[in-house]
Design a protein around this motif. Structure first.
Motif, mmCIF file in Angstrom:
data_model
loop_
_atom_site.group_PDB
_atom_site.id
_atom_site.type_symbol
_atom_site.label_atom_id
_atom_site.label_comp_id
_atom_site.label_asym_id
_atom_site.label_seq_id
_atom_site.Cartn_x
_atom_site.Cartn_y
_atom_site.Cartn_z
ATOM 1 N N ASP A 41 8.561 10.265 54.651
ATOM 2 C CA ASP A 41 7.591 11.346 54.063
ATOM 3 C C ASP A 41 6.066 11.301 53.638
ATOM 4 O O ASP A 41 6.108 10.046 52.929
ATOM 5 C CB ASP A 41 8.345 12.357 53.233
ATOM 6 N N ALA A 42 4.662 11.839 54.972
ATOM 7 C CA ALA A 42 3.450 10.620 54.326
ATOM 8 C C ALA A 42 3.451 11.791 52.565
ATOM 9 O O ALA A 42 2.430 10.711 52.189
ATOM 10 C CB ALA A 42 2.641 11.423 54.865
ATOM 11 N N GLY A 43 3.219 12.866 52.420
ATOM 12 C CA GLY A 43 3.353 13.654 51.059
ATOM 13 C C GLY A 43 4.465 12.466 50.336
ATOM 14 O O GLY A 43 3.402 12.290 48.701
ATOM 15 N N VAL A 44 5.055 12.799 50.138
ATOM 16 C CA VAL A 44 6.230 11.754 49.133
ATOM 17 C C VAL A 44 5.653 10.072 48.911
ATOM 18 O O VAL A 44 5.678 10.176 47.600
ATOM 19 C CB VAL A 44 7.497 11.797 48.683
ATOM 20 N N GLN A 46 5.338 15.749 38.616
ATOM 21 C CA GLN A 46 4.713 17.143 38.550
ATOM 22 C C GLN A 46 4.351 17.313 40.071
ATOM 23 O O GLN A 46 5.043 18.054 41.194
ATOM 24 C CB GLN A 46 3.590 17.560 38.193
ATOM 25 N N GLY A 47 3.684 16.417 40.906
ATOM 26 C CA GLY A 47 3.770 16.194 42.649
ATOM 27 C C GLY A 47 5.071 16.256 43.163
ATOM 28 O O GLY A 47 5.254 16.971 44.259
ATOM 29 N N LEU A 48 6.161 15.769 43.339
ATOM 30 C CA LEU A 48 7.322 14.785 43.484
ATOM 31 C C LEU A 48 8.241 16.664 43.016
ATOM 32 O O LEU A 48 8.952 17.313 44.301
ATOM 33 C CB LEU A 48 8.650 13.933 42.848
ATOM 34 N N ARG A 49 8.203 16.986 42.345
ATOM 35 C CA ARG A 49 8.716 18.554 41.768
ATOM 36 C C ARG A 49 7.945 19.764 42.518
ATOM 37 O O ARG A 49 8.884 20.633 43.624
ATOM 38 C CB ARG A 49 8.342 18.767 40.416
ATOM 39 N N ALA A 79 9.200 23.067 47.506
ATOM 40 C CA ALA A 79 8.767 23.407 48.999
ATOM 41 C C ALA A 79 9.102 23.624 49.660
ATOM 42 O O ALA A 79 9.512 24.164 50.908
ATOM 43 C CB ALA A 79 7.360 22.663 49.107
ATOM 44 N N LEU A 80 10.304 22.699 49.076
ATOM 45 C CA LEU A 80 11.606 22.661 50.996
ATOM 46 C C LEU A 80 12.654 24.088 50.227
ATOM 47 O O LEU A 80 12.921 24.108 51.829
ATOM 48 C CB LEU A 80 12.318 21.390 49.989
ATOM 49 N N ASP A 81 12.803 24.047 49.172
ATOM 50 C CA ASP A 81 13.232 25.699 48.799
ATOM 51 C C ASP A 81 12.774 26.358 49.665
ATOM 52 O O ASP A 81 13.061 27.648 50.105
ATOM 53 C CB ASP A 81 13.452 25.354 46.984
ATOM 54 N N ALA A 82 11.432 26.580 49.621
ATOM 55 C CA ALA A 82 10.510 28.413 49.954
ATOM 56 C C ALA A 82 10.474 28.522 51.514
ATOM 57 O O ALA A 82 10.320 29.228 52.413
ATOM 58 C CB ALA A 82 9.343 27.728 49.734
#
Length: 92
Positions: free
Chosen positions: A30-33, A60-63, A68-71
Protein backbone atom coordinates in the motif's frame (compact mmCIF):
# COMPACT_ATOMS: atom_id res chain seq x y z
CA UNK A 1 39.96 5.16 52.84
CA UNK A 2 39.08 4.92 49.08
CA UNK A 3 36.52 7.38 47.70
CA UNK A 4 32.88 6.25 47.71
CA UNK A 5 31.81 5.66 44.03
CA UNK A 6 28.26 6.77 44.86
CA UNK A 7 29.57 10.20 45.88
CA UNK A 8 31.94 10.60 42.95
CA UNK A 9 30.98 13.28 40.43
CA UNK A 10 29.53 11.79 37.24
CA UNK A 11 31.72 12.12 34.19
CA UNK A 12 30.57 14.72 31.71
CA UNK A 13 29.81 12.97 28.45
CA UNK A 14 28.71 14.33 25.12
CA UNK A 15 25.55 12.74 23.73
CA UNK A 16 26.15 10.27 20.96
CA UNK A 17 25.46 11.43 17.43
CA UNK A 18 22.30 10.09 15.78
CA UNK A 19 22.82 6.85 13.94
CA UNK A 20 20.75 4.35 12.00
CA UNK A 21 18.87 1.88 14.14
CA UNK A 22 19.08 -0.76 11.45
CA UNK A 23 15.41 -1.71 11.65
CA UNK A 24 14.21 -3.29 8.42
CA UNK A 25 10.95 -1.97 6.97
CA UNK A 26 9.14 -4.47 4.77
CA UNK A 27 6.94 -2.95 2.03
CA UNK A 28 3.24 -3.58 2.58
CA UNK A 29 2.09 -3.03 -1.00
CA UNK A 30 0.00 0.00 0.00
CA UNK A 31 1.76 3.15 -1.23
CA UNK A 32 0.33 5.35 1.53
CA UNK A 33 1.29 2.98 4.34
CA UNK A 34 4.73 2.40 2.81
CA UNK A 35 5.33 6.18 2.69
CA UNK A 36 4.39 6.47 6.36
CA UNK A 37 6.70 3.62 7.32
CA UNK A 38 9.51 5.17 5.26
CA UNK A 39 9.10 8.29 7.42
CA UNK A 40 10.41 6.22 10.33
CA UNK A 41 13.84 6.45 8.69
CA UNK A 42 13.86 10.14 9.69
CA UNK A 43 14.47 8.99 13.25
CA UNK A 44 17.83 7.58 12.14
CA UNK A 45 19.20 11.07 11.53
CA UNK A 46 17.48 12.94 14.35
CA UNK A 47 18.48 13.20 18.01
CA UNK A 48 16.50 11.00 20.40
CA UNK A 49 14.42 13.90 21.73
CA UNK A 50 12.98 14.39 18.22
CA UNK A 51 11.94 10.74 17.81
CA UNK A 52 8.54 11.06 19.55
CA UNK A 53 7.34 13.59 16.95
CA UNK A 54 8.27 11.23 14.10
CA UNK A 55 6.53 8.32 15.83
CA UNK A 56 3.43 10.41 16.55
CA UNK A 57 3.25 11.58 12.92
CA UNK A 58 3.50 8.02 11.61
CA UNK A 59 1.00 6.72 14.18
CA UNK A 60 -1.52 9.44 13.29
CA UNK A 61 -1.11 8.71 9.57
CA UNK A 62 -1.68 5.00 10.13
CA UNK A 63 -4.78 5.71 12.26
CA UNK A 64 -6.18 7.93 9.49
CA UNK A 65 -5.48 5.24 6.91
CA UNK A 66 -7.36 2.65 8.98
CA UNK A 67 -10.24 5.04 9.61
CA UNK A 68 -10.51 5.65 5.86
CA UNK A 69 -10.99 1.91 5.34
CA UNK A 70 -14.07 2.04 7.56
CA UNK A 71 -15.47 4.98 5.59
CA UNK A 72 -15.20 3.34 2.16
CA UNK A 73 -18.42 1.97 0.71
CA UNK A 74 -18.23 -1.77 0.59
CA UNK A 75 -20.22 -4.44 -1.17
CA UNK A 76 -23.93 -4.62 -0.43
CA UNK A 77 -24.52 -7.37 2.11
CA UNK A 78 -26.37 -10.38 0.80
CA UNK A 79 -29.71 -10.97 2.48
CA UNK A 80 -29.89 -14.24 4.35
CA UNK A 81 -33.69 -14.24 4.36
CA UNK A 82 -35.31 -16.79 2.07
CA UNK A 83 -36.71 -15.27 -1.06
CA UNK A 84 -40.45 -15.61 -1.63
CA UNK A 85 -41.50 -18.43 -3.88
CA UNK A 86 -42.35 -17.27 -7.36
CA UNK A 87 -46.03 -17.32 -8.17
CA UNK A 88 -46.86 -18.91 -11.46
CA UNK A 89 -50.08 -18.31 -13.33
CA UNK A 90 -50.95 -21.78 -14.56
CA UNK A 91 -54.20 -20.77 -16.29
CA UNK A 92 -54.40 -21.56 -19.94
Amino acid sequence: MPPDPAQAAPEAREPAAPGPLGVARTPTGDAGVDALLARLADADRLPADAHPQVYEDVHQGLRETLAALDARPGPVPVSREPSPSPSYDLRS
